[in-house]
Design a protein around this motif. Structure first.
Motif, mmCIF file in Angstrom:
data_model
loop_
_atom_site.group_PDB
_atom_site.id
_atom_site.type_symbol
_atom_site.label_atom_id
_atom_site.label_comp_id
_atom_site.label_asym_id
_atom_site.label_seq_id
_atom_site.Cartn_x
_atom_site.Cartn_y
_atom_site.Cartn_z
ATOM 1 N N HIS A 384 0.816 -1.225 0.000
ATOM 2 C CA HIS A 384 0.000 0.000 0.000
ATOM 3 C C HIS A 384 0.838 1.258 0.000
ATOM 4 O O HIS A 384 2.026 1.234 0.276
ATOM 5 C CB HIS A 384 -0.918 0.009 1.227
ATOM 6 C CG HIS A 384 -1.939 -1.065 1.201
ATOM 7 N ND1 HIS A 384 -2.989 -1.078 0.314
ATOM 8 C CD2 HIS A 384 -2.065 -2.191 1.952
ATOM 9 C CE1 HIS A 384 -3.726 -2.163 0.526
ATOM 10 N NE2 HIS A 384 -3.180 -2.858 1.507
ATOM 11 N N LYS A 385 0.139 2.337 -0.316
ATOM 12 C CA LYS A 385 0.723 3.665 -0.201
ATOM 13 C C LYS A 385 -0.292 4.573 0.487
ATOM 14 O O LYS A 385 -1.444 4.174 0.696
ATOM 15 C CB LYS A 385 1.106 4.195 -1.576
ATOM 16 C CG LYS A 385 -0.059 4.309 -2.524
ATOM 17 C CD LYS A 385 0.395 4.808 -3.883
ATOM 18 C CE LYS A 385 -0.780 5.121 -4.798
ATOM 19 N NZ LYS A 385 -1.819 4.090 -4.896
ATOM 20 N N LYS A 386 0.161 5.750 0.805
ATOM 21 C CA LYS A 386 -0.716 6.724 1.463
ATOM 22 C C LYS A 386 -1.992 6.933 0.632
ATOM 23 O O LYS A 386 -1.922 7.058 -0.591
ATOM 24 C CB LYS A 386 0.044 8.043 1.608
ATOM 25 C CG LYS A 386 -0.726 9.109 2.331
ATOM 26 C CD LYS A 386 0.082 10.392 2.445
ATOM 27 C CE LYS A 386 -0.849 11.505 2.924
ATOM 28 N NZ LYS A 386 -0.206 12.794 3.017
ATOM 29 N N GLN A 407 -10.530 -6.147 13.447
ATOM 30 C CA GLN A 407 -10.728 -5.918 12.016
ATOM 31 C C GLN A 407 -11.034 -4.429 11.775
ATOM 32 O O GLN A 407 -11.915 -3.857 12.414
ATOM 33 C CB GLN A 407 -11.904 -6.791 11.523
ATOM 34 C CG GLN A 407 -12.199 -6.667 10.054
ATOM 35 C CD GLN A 407 -11.079 -7.243 9.175
ATOM 36 O OE1 GLN A 407 -10.387 -8.187 9.573
ATOM 37 N NE2 GLN A 407 -10.881 -6.654 8.009
ATOM 38 N N ILE A 408 -10.262 -3.838 10.867
ATOM 39 C CA ILE A 408 -10.402 -2.409 10.575
ATOM 40 C C ILE A 408 -10.660 -2.217 9.078
ATOM 41 O O ILE A 408 -9.939 -2.790 8.250
ATOM 42 C CB ILE A 408 -9.093 -1.650 10.923
ATOM 43 C CG1 ILE A 408 -8.751 -1.792 12.407
ATOM 44 C CG2 ILE A 408 -9.169 -0.176 10.534
ATOM 45 C CD1 ILE A 408 -9.681 -1.088 13.341
ATOM 46 N N GLU A 409 -11.665 -1.426 8.732
ATOM 47 C CA GLU A 409 -11.864 -1.014 7.324
ATOM 48 C C GLU A 409 -11.604 0.487 7.299
ATOM 49 O O GLU A 409 -12.364 1.249 7.889
ATOM 50 C CB GLU A 409 -13.308 -1.259 6.859
ATOM 51 C CG GLU A 409 -13.959 -2.553 7.334
ATOM 52 C CD GLU A 409 -13.366 -3.766 6.652
ATOM 53 O OE1 GLU A 409 -12.886 -3.611 5.500
ATOM 54 O OE2 GLU A 409 -13.335 -4.853 7.278
ATOM 55 N N GLY A 410 -10.532 0.891 6.621
ATOM 56 C CA GLY A 410 -10.223 2.318 6.651
ATOM 57 C C GLY A 410 -9.297 2.715 5.529
ATOM 58 O O GLY A 410 -9.256 2.064 4.481
ATOM 59 N N LYS A 411 -8.550 3.773 5.768
ATOM 60 C CA LYS A 411 -7.604 4.196 4.734
ATOM 61 C C LYS A 411 -6.288 4.629 5.368
ATOM 62 O O LYS A 411 -6.264 5.065 6.530
ATOM 63 C CB LYS A 411 -8.282 5.272 3.882
ATOM 64 C CG LYS A 411 -7.792 6.626 4.032
ATOM 65 C CD LYS A 411 -8.507 7.581 3.099
ATOM 66 C CE LYS A 411 -8.013 8.909 3.494
ATOM 67 N NZ LYS A 411 -8.193 10.111 3.123
ATOM 68 N N ILE A 412 -5.212 4.469 4.593
ATOM 69 C CA ILE A 412 -3.884 4.845 5.098
ATOM 70 C C ILE A 412 -3.775 6.369 5.016
ATOM 71 O O ILE A 412 -3.638 6.933 3.939
ATOM 72 C CB ILE A 412 -2.761 4.240 4.240
ATOM 73 C CG1 ILE A 412 -3.037 2.779 3.945
ATOM 74 C CG2 ILE A 412 -1.392 4.507 4.866
ATOM 75 C CD1 ILE A 412 -2.476 1.792 4.853
ATOM 76 N N LEU A 427 -6.917 5.591 9.292
ATOM 77 C CA LEU A 427 -8.122 6.352 9.645
ATOM 78 C C LEU A 427 -9.326 5.468 9.372
ATOM 79 O O LEU A 427 -9.422 4.879 8.285
ATOM 80 C CB LEU A 427 -8.161 7.620 8.783
ATOM 81 C CG LEU A 427 -9.335 8.580 8.983
ATOM 82 C CD1 LEU A 427 -9.300 9.225 10.359
ATOM 83 C CD2 LEU A 427 -9.310 9.660 7.890
ATOM 84 N N PHE A 428 -10.219 5.355 10.336
ATOM 85 C CA PHE A 428 -11.379 4.470 10.128
ATOM 86 C C PHE A 428 -12.557 4.952 10.977
ATOM 87 O O PHE A 428 -12.386 5.750 11.911
ATOM 88 C CB PHE A 428 -11.024 3.019 10.500
ATOM 89 C CG PHE A 428 -10.768 2.812 11.967
ATOM 90 C CD1 PHE A 428 -9.576 3.208 12.547
ATOM 91 C CD2 PHE A 428 -11.745 2.237 12.780
ATOM 92 C CE1 PHE A 428 -9.349 3.032 13.897
ATOM 93 C CE2 PHE A 428 -11.525 2.060 14.135
ATOM 94 C CZ PHE A 428 -10.324 2.454 14.697
#
Ligand SMILES: [Zn+2]
Length: 515
Positions: A384-386, A407-412, A427-428
């Motif tokens: 992944h990347k930012k 379990q996390i659904e989010g974004k870097i 961030l989630f």
């Protein structure tokens, strides 16, 4: 009879001459021929060992130990920085840096040092002392809570080995107040000085004190004698903050003794309860100028005082996870933000109990700072990347009390380096964040948030893997709207009676002695 005016005139003439001499460097100290040059060795070998934690501390876990570590004498703060500053004030002192292991990976999340690690690094110190000697004195800046497989009292053992290498010259030792020590260190060293503040604001001051006593001893104006007592009380770190009762009163009593008897140095180590060692628990060490009776009197008083305070010191209760998280959410709703939560019992850094409970109770705008998960970080780095969306499980595996992976659904939100370490922010949910680190990171001030571009003041709840040190940057600065200490499951519980001790003294309160 001489008039006031002429006296004043005489004084100011001398004063002007003195100023002139100072300006010309005539009485600057080092150049004065009558000053003997003292050669003092400086070494350090520090570890706070959590013997209940799973991963032993090995030779490879020290990042630095070669010739550059002789630069320790250039420190401008801390025990050695203070020692150096005071020596420079006196003048006529040559400090010699000794090869010293530095930068133990994971800090106090490391378990028992292997015997090989102790032998290697203690051996380097001893060999370098012999190679660079002879010396007039030795300063050892130690921690005091090191635990080594097969060596019951490693700091005393190190001091004995140093003594054999350097002979009968003053050996001065400084300790952290989390030191576990006893009579043996007083037999091995000439004087011991321990910081009095937690958070540890006074390491530099304590180094200065050690230097003063060292110089006075070398000048034969001071003859250190010591008295050591073990009050028989073991306390969890979370209750030892010296901004709160009764730790504050204990240290104040030590300072009063010092004020009443200049030349007496009254130290109390509260001890490190998460090292299962035979000298665990509080220690009182008093140094006086050749007055054993006074040292004994002060040590007896301090020891009895700590014993009298044992119930309030060791027996407090903290909210468990569910109740503590509810308190944090309520405080945030009342606008007491940021609410700082001390996840004090997590000694390995990867525990998810509070994270899970925050999600379950619907908390929003919270930040876990930090969660140790080197596996999750490797996966993020590889794929992944930012800005990428991620679905991943984090935490919950670093020790048997670390809880479940979450379990996390989010974004870097952020992926970068801090020092040598890769760090990611995920961030989630409703503005929630987890700062992922590859090893336990105890956040004690706002620098990590600033480096990551995060505004800690805008957060509702911030969870720190810290017991008391966080107070430096969050409480003592007035930043925290509220502070909640939570006793989640972990290897660093507030209730010490739950720990499977094998080696601590069998009469210590509250583990064995109940009242
Ligand atoms: Zn400490």
């Amino acid at each position: 009879m001489p008039s006031h005016a002429s006296r004043n005139h005489g004084f100011s003439a001398v004063y002007r001459l003195l100023l002139f001499s100072l300006a010309c460097g005539l009485v600057a100290g080092q150049e004065a021929p009558q000053v003997k040059k003292w050669k003092i060795a400086v070494a350090t070998f520090s570890h706070e060992t959590c013997t209940f934690c799973p991963d032993p501390t090995t030779i490879e876990d020290w990042e630095y130990y070669g010739p550059p570590t002789r630069d320790i004498i250039r420190a401008d703060r801390g025990y050695i920085g203070g020692f150096r500053a005071a020596c420079e004030e006196y003048g006529g002192v040559e400090l010699v840096g000794i090869l010293s292991p530095r930068g133990a990976r994971g800090g106090s999340s490391g378990s028992w040092l292997t015997r090989e690690a102790f032998e290697k690094y203690a051996g380097l110190i001893v060999e370098d002392l012999k190679a660079q000697g002879p010396f007039d004195g030795v300063f050892l800046a130690l921690h005091g809570a090191m635990a080594v497989t097969g060596i019951p009292k490693p700091e005393a053992e190190l001091a004995r080995r140093v003594r054999r290498a350097v002979g009968k010259i003053p050996i001065m030792v400084t300790f952290d107040l989390h030191a576990n020590e006893d009579e043996e260190i007083a037999e091995a060293a000439d004087a011991v000085f321990i910081i009095k503040r937690y958070p540890h604001y006074d390491t530099t001051l304590t180094g200065e004190t050690a230097a003063r006593v060292m110089i006075q001893t070398l000048r034969s104006r001071y003859k250190p004698v010591m008295a050591v007592r073990k009050p028989g009380v073991i306390t969890p770190s979370v209750f030892q903050g010296t901004g709160t009762s009764p730790a504050m009163e204990i240290m104040e009593r030590a300072r009063i003794w010092e004020c009443e008897h200049p030349g007496a140095y009254v130290s109390v180590a509260f001890g490190f309860a998460y090292a299962d060692v035979p000298d665990a628990g509080a220690t009182v060490i008093v140094v006086t100028n050749d007055n054993k009776a006074l040292a004994d009197r002060i040590a007896d008083d301090m020891s009895a005082y700590i014993w009298r305070l044992r119930h309030v010191f060791a027996g407090k209760k903290l909210p468990r996870t569910k109740e503590g998280v509810a308190l944090a959410i309520a405080a945030a709703r009342e606008g007491k933000t940021p609410v700082i939560v001390a996840d004090h019992s997590d000694r390995t850094g990867g525990s998810t109990h509070i994270l899970e409970e925050l999600i379950r109770q619907g908390a929003r705008n919270f930040c876990i700072a930090t969660l140790r998960d080197e596996r999750a970080l490797e996966a993020i780095k590889a794929r992944h990347k930012k800005g990428d969306s991620v679905s991943m499980r984090v935490g919950g595996w670093t020790d048997k009390f670390a809880g479940n992976p979450v379990q996390i659904e989010g974004k870097i939100e952020c992926l970068g380096q801090i020092g040598r370490e890769t760090i990611a922010v995920v961030l989630f949910g409703a503005g929630n964040r987890i700062i992922l680190t590859p090893q336990l990171m105890q956040v004690t001030d706002t620098r990590i948030f600033e480096a990551l571009g995060l505004d800690v003041k805008a957060m509702e709840i911030v969870v720190l893997k810290s017991r008391v040190h966080f107070r430096r940057g969050f409480a003592d600065t007035g930043l925290a709207g509220a502070i909640i200490e939570i006793d989640a499951p972990g290897w660093g519980p507030a209730d010490l009676t739950t720990l499977p001790y094998q080696n601590i003294p069998k009469d210590v309160y509250p583990v064995y002695k109940k009242d």
